[in-house]
Motif scaffolding. Structure first.
Motif, PDB file in Angstrom:
ATOM      1  N   PRO A  41      49.918  -9.636  -0.224  1.00 18.95           N
ATOM      2  CA  PRO A  41      50.331 -10.836   0.283  1.00 18.95           C
ATOM      3  C   PRO A  41      50.460 -10.544   1.182  1.00 18.95           C
ATOM      4  O   PRO A  41      50.656  -9.717   1.706  1.00 18.95           O
ATOM      5  CB  PRO A  41      52.490 -10.898  -0.588  1.00 18.95           C
ATOM      6  CG  PRO A  41      51.536 -11.055  -2.241  1.00 18.95           C
ATOM      7  CD  PRO A  41      51.217  -8.938  -1.795  1.00 18.95           C
ATOM      8  N   LYS A  42      51.034 -11.432   2.961  1.00 20.84           N
ATOM      9  CA  LYS A  42      51.272 -11.436   4.066  1.00 20.84           C
ATOM     10  C   LYS A  42      51.910 -10.781   4.443  1.00 20.84           C
ATOM     11  O   LYS A  42      52.260 -10.329   4.851  1.00 20.84           O
ATOM     12  CB  LYS A  42      50.943 -12.167   4.583  1.00 20.84           C
ATOM     13  CG  LYS A  42      51.120 -12.505   6.087  1.00 20.84           C
ATOM     14  CD  LYS A  42      51.405 -13.363   7.056  1.00 20.84           C
ATOM     15  CE  LYS A  42      50.860 -13.744   8.276  1.00 20.84           C
ATOM     16  NZ  LYS A  42      50.879 -15.042   8.947  1.00 20.84           N
ATOM     17  N   ALA A  43      53.339 -11.015   3.756  1.00 20.39           N
ATOM     18  CA  ALA A  43      54.670 -10.082   3.963  1.00 20.39           C
ATOM     19  C   ALA A  43      54.638  -8.111   3.349  1.00 20.39           C
ATOM     20  O   ALA A  43      55.205  -7.867   3.978  1.00 20.39           O
ATOM     21  CB  ALA A  43      55.512 -10.588   3.502  1.00 20.39           C
ATOM     22  N   VAL A  44      54.067  -8.418   2.563  1.00 19.46           N
ATOM     23  CA  VAL A  44      53.967  -6.869   1.974  1.00 19.46           C
ATOM     24  C   VAL A  44      52.763  -6.174   2.459  1.00 19.46           C
ATOM     25  O   VAL A  44      53.231  -4.735   3.317  1.00 19.46           O
ATOM     26  CB  VAL A  44      53.497  -6.997   0.103  1.00 19.46           C
ATOM     27  CG1 VAL A  44      54.043  -5.130  -0.632  1.00 19.46           C
ATOM     28  CG2 VAL A  44      54.974  -8.103   0.010  1.00 19.46           C
ATOM     29  N   ARG A  45      52.108  -6.710   3.463  1.00 17.02           N
ATOM     30  CA  ARG A  45      50.455  -6.201   4.260  1.00 17.02           C
ATOM     31  C   ARG A  45      51.388  -5.684   5.076  1.00 17.02           C
ATOM     32  O   ARG A  45      51.097  -4.715   5.460  1.00 17.02           O
ATOM     33  CB  ARG A  45      49.216  -7.297   3.779  1.00 17.02           C
ATOM     34  CG  ARG A  45      48.639  -6.495   4.797  1.00 17.02           C
ATOM     35  CD  ARG A  45      47.133  -7.823   5.188  1.00 17.02           C
ATOM     36  NE  ARG A  45      47.814  -8.203   5.875  1.00 17.02           N
ATOM     37  CZ  ARG A  45      47.717  -9.405   5.644  1.00 17.02           C
ATOM     38  NH1 ARG A  45      46.548 -10.064   4.439  1.00 17.02           N
ATOM     39  NH2 ARG A  45      48.019 -10.511   6.753  1.00 17.02           N
ATOM     40  N   VAL A 103      55.415 -14.603  -3.387  1.00 14.93           N
ATOM     41  CA  VAL A 103      55.993 -13.635  -2.413  1.00 14.93           C
ATOM     42  C   VAL A 103      56.325 -14.468  -1.016  1.00 14.93           C
ATOM     43  O   VAL A 103      54.878 -14.767  -0.369  1.00 14.93           O
ATOM     44  CB  VAL A 103      55.229 -12.507  -1.878  1.00 14.93           C
ATOM     45  CG1 VAL A 103      55.462 -11.528  -0.322  1.00 14.93           C
ATOM     46  CG2 VAL A 103      55.910 -10.991  -2.819  1.00 14.93           C
ATOM     47  N   ALA A 104      56.032 -15.064  -0.230  1.00 12.13           N
ATOM     48  CA  ALA A 104      56.357 -16.459   1.282  1.00 12.13           C
ATOM     49  C   ALA A 104      55.564 -15.513   2.244  1.00 12.13           C
ATOM     50  O   ALA A 104      56.053 -13.933   2.766  1.00 12.13           O
ATOM     51  CB  ALA A 104      57.435 -16.796   1.419  1.00 12.13           C
ATOM     52  N   ASP A 105      54.841 -16.223   3.206  1.00  8.64           N
ATOM     53  CA  ASP A 105      54.432 -15.600   4.469  1.00  8.64           C
ATOM     54  C   ASP A 105      55.637 -15.244   5.406  1.00  8.64           C
ATOM     55  O   ASP A 105      55.240 -13.987   6.101  1.00  8.64           O
ATOM     56  CB  ASP A 105      53.224 -16.335   4.878  1.00  8.64           C
ATOM     57  CG  ASP A 105      52.028 -16.407   4.338  1.00  8.64           C
ATOM     58  OD1 ASP A 105      51.616 -15.715   3.456  1.00  8.64           O
ATOM     59  OD2 ASP A 105      51.433 -17.109   4.348  1.00  8.64           O
ATOM     60  N   ASP A 106      56.219 -15.633   5.286  1.00  7.87           N
ATOM     61  CA  ASP A 106      57.627 -14.909   6.135  1.00  7.87           C
ATOM     62  C   ASP A 106      58.495 -14.407   5.297  1.00  7.87           C
ATOM     63  O   ASP A 106      59.989 -14.188   6.176  1.00  7.87           O
ATOM     64  CB  ASP A 106      57.822 -16.202   6.832  1.00  7.87           C
ATOM     65  CG  ASP A 106      58.157 -16.972   5.769  1.00  7.87           C
ATOM     66  OD1 ASP A 106      58.602 -17.127   4.391  1.00  7.87           O
ATOM     67  OD2 ASP A 106      58.790 -18.261   6.459  1.00  7.87           O
ATOM     68  N   ALA A 107      58.510 -13.614   4.240  1.00  4.52           N
ATOM     69  CA  ALA A 107      59.598 -13.173   3.579  1.00  4.52           C
ATOM     70  C   ALA A 107      59.739 -11.917   4.750  1.00  4.52           C
ATOM     71  O   ALA A 107      59.731 -11.516   4.905  1.00  4.52           O
ATOM     72  CB  ALA A 107      59.389 -13.008   1.824  1.00  4.52           C
ATOM     73  N   LEU A 166      62.903   2.450  17.100  1.00  4.68           N
ATOM     74  CA  LEU A 166      60.863   2.987  16.243  1.00  4.68           C
ATOM     75  C   LEU A 166      60.918   1.433  16.869  1.00  4.68           C
ATOM     76  O   LEU A 166      61.808   0.930  16.842  1.00  4.68           O
ATOM     77  CB  LEU A 166      60.876   3.245  14.792  1.00  4.68           C
ATOM     78  CG  LEU A 166      60.872   4.469  14.171  1.00  4.68           C
ATOM     79  CD1 LEU A 166      61.174   4.014  13.335  1.00  4.68           C
ATOM     80  CD2 LEU A 166      59.468   4.863  14.638  1.00  4.68           C
ATOM     81  N   TRP A 167      58.979   1.042  16.996  1.00  6.67           N
ATOM     82  CA  TRP A 167      58.732  -0.363  17.347  1.00  6.67           C
ATOM     83  C   TRP A 167      57.347  -0.459  16.221  1.00  6.67           C
ATOM     84  O   TRP A 167      56.738   0.194  17.022  1.00  6.67           O
ATOM     85  CB  TRP A 167      58.751  -0.677  18.895  1.00  6.67           C
ATOM     86  CG  TRP A 167      59.946  -1.303  19.865  1.00  6.67           C
ATOM     87  CD1 TRP A 167      60.202  -2.346  20.033  1.00  6.67           C
ATOM     88  CD2 TRP A 167      60.801  -0.185  20.278  1.00  6.67           C
ATOM     89  NE1 TRP A 167      61.631  -1.751  20.627  1.00  6.67           N
ATOM     90  CE2 TRP A 167      61.500  -0.007  20.937  1.00  6.67           C
ATOM     91  CE3 TRP A 167      59.872   1.726  20.571  1.00  6.67           C
ATOM     92  CZ2 TRP A 167      62.496   0.263  22.269  1.00  6.67           C
ATOM     93  CZ3 TRP A 167      61.711   2.187  21.140  1.00  6.67           C
ATOM     94  CH2 TRP A 167      62.068   2.009  21.403  1.00  6.67           C
ATOM     95  N   LEU A 168      57.600  -1.014  15.203  1.00  7.93           N
ATOM     96  CA  LEU A 168      56.765  -1.793  14.400  1.00  7.93           C
ATOM     97  C   LEU A 168      55.543  -2.810  14.605  1.00  7.93           C
ATOM     98  O   LEU A 168      56.391  -3.509  14.404  1.00  7.93           O
ATOM     99  CB  LEU A 168      56.990  -0.604  12.818  1.00  7.93           C
ATOM    100  CG  LEU A 168      57.995   0.170  13.251  1.00  7.93           C
ATOM    101  CD1 LEU A 168      58.322   0.829  11.802  1.00  7.93           C
ATOM    102  CD2 LEU A 168      56.816   1.547  13.546  1.00  7.93           C
ATOM    103  N   ALA A 169      55.084  -2.782  13.565  1.00  7.66           N
ATOM    104  CA  ALA A 169      54.065  -4.113  13.960  1.00  7.66           C
ATOM    105  C   ALA A 169      52.347  -4.239  13.414  1.00  7.66           C
ATOM    106  O   ALA A 169      51.750  -2.605  13.989  1.00  7.66           O
ATOM    107  CB  ALA A 169      53.242  -4.643  15.177  1.00  7.66           C
ATOM    108  N   ALA A 170      52.396  -4.665  12.373  1.00  9.93           N
ATOM    109  CA  ALA A 170      51.157  -4.736  11.300  1.00  9.93           C
ATOM    110  C   ALA A 170      50.950  -6.207  11.039  1.00  9.93           C
ATOM    111  O   ALA A 170      51.642  -6.620  10.655  1.00  9.93           O
ATOM    112  CB  ALA A 170      51.325  -4.287  10.010  1.00  9.93           C
TER     113      ALA A 170
END
Length: 318
Positions: A41-45, A103-107, A166-170
């Motif tokens: 799901p998007k949020a898990v990814r 899992v919601a996309d914005d979880a 840390l600054w993280l994004a994926a």
């Protein structure tokens, strides 16, 4: 001539005349390889991708030949996130969800992993050349933080006593991150020089963190390393090092899978064989399939024959 794929890159840099260092990482090919066999799901990814970037940033400073394993044991719809990265920046990662998890996309991280406050964050440092009896170092802390960056920052401050930001994004295409660390300063005997140096370090650290904090997630996702380095720190005097290149690598082997079956015990393995006829195990990280039939499993639990029992008896003269 061999060419190096530079899409996946980790760039170290250090601020001149201050005990402050930084790293920027961009992981695309490796990240897509990790996702290739899973429909997260998007949020898990996004959360796993941020862990992938963080693992590379932390592993780049390993002082031993081995790996860092980051795990989050969750009590929500996501039960486990695992990322392993060795000193050569070879990475593998996987996630396990609860059965029928929605899992919601914005979880949020709390929604996914710490719904009941029992989530745990674990970092294991596992040397490749351990001496007999040596155990990997493992640190376990409660899951404190609203996002992946804060969770890791809290761990580093609590377990390593090191100021880290840390600054993280994926997303589904790329995993990126920025790390800043304030390093301990080795000083001489002159207290005045020491005090001045500490003040300068703190000033540089605070300024670097302030500049890093202007970085938005969308900017981090869409901007290459060199542009970010110039955009954020163009007024600073920094020294950059030769870039490193993360890559996907899974260390699974048939022998390791066999050892896992042996840990289950002969009775349980034989019971499963009776039901299934053959045991098929797929690696969670790379998807490779390992098959063990009755003969294979019998060999796993066979008692080794002592070497002296195989030595021919000497001729006896009467």
């Amino acid at each position: 001539m061999t060419t190096v794929d530079t899409k996946d890159t980790l760039q170290k840099f250090i601020f001149d005349n201050a005990a402050v260092r930084g790293e920027l990482v961009e992981i695309s090919d490796t990240w897509r390889e990790i996702q290739a066999r899973h429909g997260y799901p998007k949020a898990v990814r996004a959360m796993l991708g941020e862990m992938v970037a963080a693992s590379a940033l932390l592993s780049a400073n390993l002082k031993f030949n081995g790996a860092i394993v980051m795990q989050i044991h969750g009590d929500g719809p996501v039960r486990l996130l695992v990322v392993e990265c060795d000193a050569g920046l070879r990475i593998r990662a996987t996630a396990k969800l609860a059965p029928d998890a929605e899992v919601a996309d914005d979880a949020s991280l709390t929604d996914l992993l710490n719904a009941n406050g029992r989530g745990r964050f674990v970092i294991t440092l596992d040397p490749a050349d351990k001496v007999p009896g040596q155990q990997p170092y493992q640190g376990i802390v409660p899951l404190h933080g609203e996002n992946m960056a804060t969770v890791i920052e809290n761990y580093m401050l609590r377990s390593e006593q090191m100021d880290t930001k840390l600054w993280l994004a994926a997303d589904d295409q790329v995993s990126r991150g920025l790390l800043l660390q304030k390093l301990p300063r080795h000083t001489g005997k002159d207290d005045q020089v020491k005090q001045a140096t500490e003040e300068e370090d703190l000033e540089t650290w605070n300024r670097a963190v302030m500049l890093g904090s202007t970085l938005k997630q969308e900017e981090l996702l869409t901007t290459d390393i060199q542009t970010l380095l110039t955009r954020l720190f163009w007024e600073e005097t920094i020294r950059v090092f030769d870039p490193q290149h993360p890559q996907f690598h899974c260390s699974c082997t048939r022998e390791k899978v066999g050892n896992m079956l042996k840990m289950l015990g002969q009775e349980e393995v034989e019971s499963a064989l009776a039901d299934l006829g053959e045991l098929g195990i797929n690696c969670d990280f790379c998807g490779k399939h390992y098959a063990f039939d009755k003969v294979d499993c019998a060999q796993l639990f066979a008692t080794p024959i002592a070497s002296d029992a195989m030595t021919p008896a000497e001729d006896t003269k009467h």
